[in-house]
Scaffold this active site. Structure first.
Site, PDB file in Angstrom:
ATOM      1  CG  ASP A 176     -62.692  -0.729 -24.956  1.00  0.00           C
ATOM      2  OD1 ASP A 176     -62.315  -1.910 -24.838  1.00  0.00           O
ATOM      3  OD2 ASP A 176     -62.121   0.099 -25.677  1.00  0.00           O
ATOM      4  CG  HIS A 227     -58.653   1.429 -28.864  1.00  0.00           C
ATOM      5  ND1 HIS A 227     -59.326   1.179 -30.037  1.00  0.00           N
ATOM      6  CD2 HIS A 227     -57.458   0.806 -28.972  1.00  0.00           C
ATOM      7  CE1 HIS A 227     -58.553   0.427 -30.818  1.00  0.00           C
ATOM      8  NE2 HIS A 227     -57.420   0.189 -30.198  1.00  0.00           N
ATOM      9  CE  LYS A 243     -56.772  -5.788 -28.011  1.00  0.00           C
ATOM     10  NZ  LYS A 243     -55.684  -5.037 -28.607  1.00  0.00           N
ATOM     11  CD  GLN A 261     -55.365  -3.696 -23.797  1.00  0.00           C
ATOM     12  OE1 GLN A 261     -54.719  -4.487 -23.113  1.00  0.00           O
ATOM     13  NE2 GLN A 261     -55.186  -3.582 -25.101  1.00  0.00           N
ATOM     14  CB  CYS A 268     -55.894   2.482 -31.895  1.00  0.00           C
ATOM     15  SG  CYS A 268     -55.378   1.518 -33.293  1.00  0.00           S
TER      16      CYS A 268
HETATM   17  N1  PMP Z   1     -60.204  -1.044 -26.910  1.00  0.00           N
HETATM   18  C1  PMP Z   1     -58.968  -1.134 -26.407  1.00  0.00           C
HETATM   19  C2  PMP Z   1     -58.683  -0.466 -25.082  1.00  0.00           C
HETATM   20  C3  PMP Z   1     -57.988  -1.844 -27.085  1.00  0.00           C
HETATM   21  O1  PMP Z   1     -56.759  -1.935 -26.570  1.00  0.00           O
HETATM   22  C4  PMP Z   1     -58.314  -2.454 -28.322  1.00  0.00           C
HETATM   23  C5  PMP Z   1     -57.256  -3.203 -29.114  1.00  0.00           C
HETATM   24  N2  PMP Z   1     -56.040  -2.541 -29.210  1.00  0.00           N
HETATM   25  C6  PMP Z   1     -59.614  -2.349 -28.790  1.00  0.00           C
HETATM   26  C7  PMP Z   1     -60.528  -1.645 -28.068  1.00  0.00           C
HETATM   27  C8  PMP Z   1     -60.024  -2.991 -30.072  1.00  0.00           C
HETATM   28  O2  PMP Z   1     -59.940  -4.362 -29.978  1.00  0.00           O
HETATM   29  P1  PMP Z   1     -60.080  -5.279 -31.287  1.00  0.00           P
HETATM   30  O3  PMP Z   1     -59.112  -4.726 -32.286  1.00  0.00           O
HETATM   31  O4  PMP Z   1     -59.716  -6.638 -30.806  1.00  0.00           O
HETATM   32  O5  PMP Z   1     -61.491  -5.181 -31.731  1.00  0.00           O
END
Ligand code: PMP
Length: 416
Positions: A209, A132, A235, A212, A373
């Protein structure tokens, strides 16, 4: 909170779970909502909504520095939520749990604090091609500031890390390895423990990270070998604007502060300030107190259902969904890893993902379309965007059927 299952029971009672989520009662365009956008953000159970509302109704005050009763109670509730997240992530000490705004801030914290203190010119930071943007851009910023190199491990056509290539990229120069637990675009569950062993062999730290990872199954940061693990409340059925970063205690203690301000100091003079121990050192300013309390409630709610039951429910639904989507002519899945969480990304030969999303919306089926993203993932698979249906604890086979019916309509509309 409904006892949807006991933690040890094998099957999740999805109807009982659904009753815990007030939003699932609402309709969209006069039809029952089919919410399949869980990888972007999950809905909130009554237990979380009540925890936040009750906090504001009965306890609200700033924490940590008040002698009055409300402040003490607010502090106790916030610290109890920290303990809930410690238990949820399998950390040994509450001092290892830092409240953040979410995964993005957690990774930036590690990059800017640990990274700037431990990475220099000629060093390498190893990530993968499926990350991401939150697990790419903070490391690019660190590389710009330090002269370090960002190294990217390749992925195969199924969306799995090429582990031979990965192993060959780990060297004495590697200082940080940062990998997603589960890919939000492909659904791949990565072999974190194996990656941790490779990182530790050369003395690098492993950042995970976990955005998910947290919502879909049991997380044990110690078994994973994670030195840092970042996740987001929204999430995992908790509030937005709050998350936690797990960090190994000895690492957090040695790290410099990330932001300066109130709460994170021991003493302040104009000549010099000294800092509080972790986690306070990394929590400058007033945090999202009610959000933290809600996040604690979310963690306990998931535990009350049972993380194994959740994992099994989503795996069964994923298998069913994968089978049913294969019935749609001209649909191609993007992300076919052997170990996958409930994320189904796909493209159709007859329609652009945004058109697919719009038609599905009119059928009250909420999916996400775009690059999620993860633009490098889209480039790797040669597509500008995908449509993504992502599963949560309250989804059912009937909702998958509604998705497939709506996709058949897409074919009719676009004349496929
Ligand atoms: N890493 C992953 C794999 C994600 O799916 C996301 C959110 N789409 C993020 C990081 C970022 O999370 P946040 O926007 O809650 O900071």
């Amino acid at each position: 909170m409904a006892a949807a299952t006991s933690p040890t029971s094998t099957k999740l009672d999805v109807e009982a779970v659904r009753r815990d989520f007030p939003i699932l009662q609402r309709e969209v365009y006069d039809r029952p909502l089919v919410y399949l956008d869980n990888a972007a953000s999950t809905q909130k159970p009554r237990a979380v909504i009540d925890a936040v509302a009750t906090f504001y109704e009965t306890t609200n005050a700033n924490i940590h520095r008040g002698v009055h009763r409300l402040s003490q109670e607010a502090t106790d509730q916030f610290e109890d939520a920290r303990e809930a997240m410690r238990d949820f992530l399998g950390a040994t000490k509450v001092e290892e749990i830092v409240f953040t705004r979410g995964t993005t801030e957690g990774i930036n914290l590690v990059a800017m604090s640990y990274g700037r203190a431990n990475v220099g010119a000629g060093d390498e930071i190893l990530i993968t091609h499926m990350e991401h943007h939150s697990n790419i851009v903070p490391w690019q910023l660190l590389c710009e500031q330090t002269g370090a190199q960002l190294v990217v491990a390749p992925i195969n056509d199924d969306g799995e890390i090429d582990m031979d290539a990965f192993a060959s990229l780990v060297s004495e120069r590697t200082k940080i390895v940062s990998v997603g637990h589960v890919s939000n675009a492909l659904g791949t569950i990565n072999p974190i423990a194996e990656i941790g062993r490779l990182a530790h062999e050369v003395g690098a730290v492993l950042v995970v990270d976990g955005a998910q990872g947290c919502p879909h199954g049991a997380v044990d940061v110690q078994a994973l070998g994670a030195d840092f693990y970042a996740c987001s409340g929204h999430k995992m059925y908790g509030p937005t604007g709050v998350g936690v970063l797990y960090g190994r205690h000895d690492l957090l203690e040695a790290m410099p502060p990330y932001q300066g301000g109130g709460e994170m100091i021991r003493t302040v003079t104009f000549e010099k300030s000294t800092y509080a121990p972790s986690p306070a050192k990394f929590e400058a300013g007033t945090p999202n107190i009610a959000g933290g309390v809600g996040l604690g409630a979310a963690a306990r709610y998931l535990q009350s259902i049972g993380l194994e039951a959740i994992e099994r429910h989503e795996a069964e639904l994923l298998a069913y969904g994968t089978e049913r989507l294969a019935e749609v002519d001209g649909l191609r899945m993007v992300g076919t890893a052997r170990r996958k969480a409930g994320v189904m990304g796909f493209v159709m030969d007859c329609a652009h993902p945004h058109d697919i999303g719009t038609i599905l919306d009119r059928e009250a089926v909420a999916v996400r379309t775009g690059h999620h993203c993860a633009q490098p993932v889209m480039d790797r698979f040669g597509v500008p965007a995908t449509s993504r249906a992502s599963l949560g604890i309250y989804n059912t086979r009937e909702e998958i059927d509604a998705l497939v019916d709506a996709l058949q309509q897409v074919r009719e509309v676009f004349g496929g």
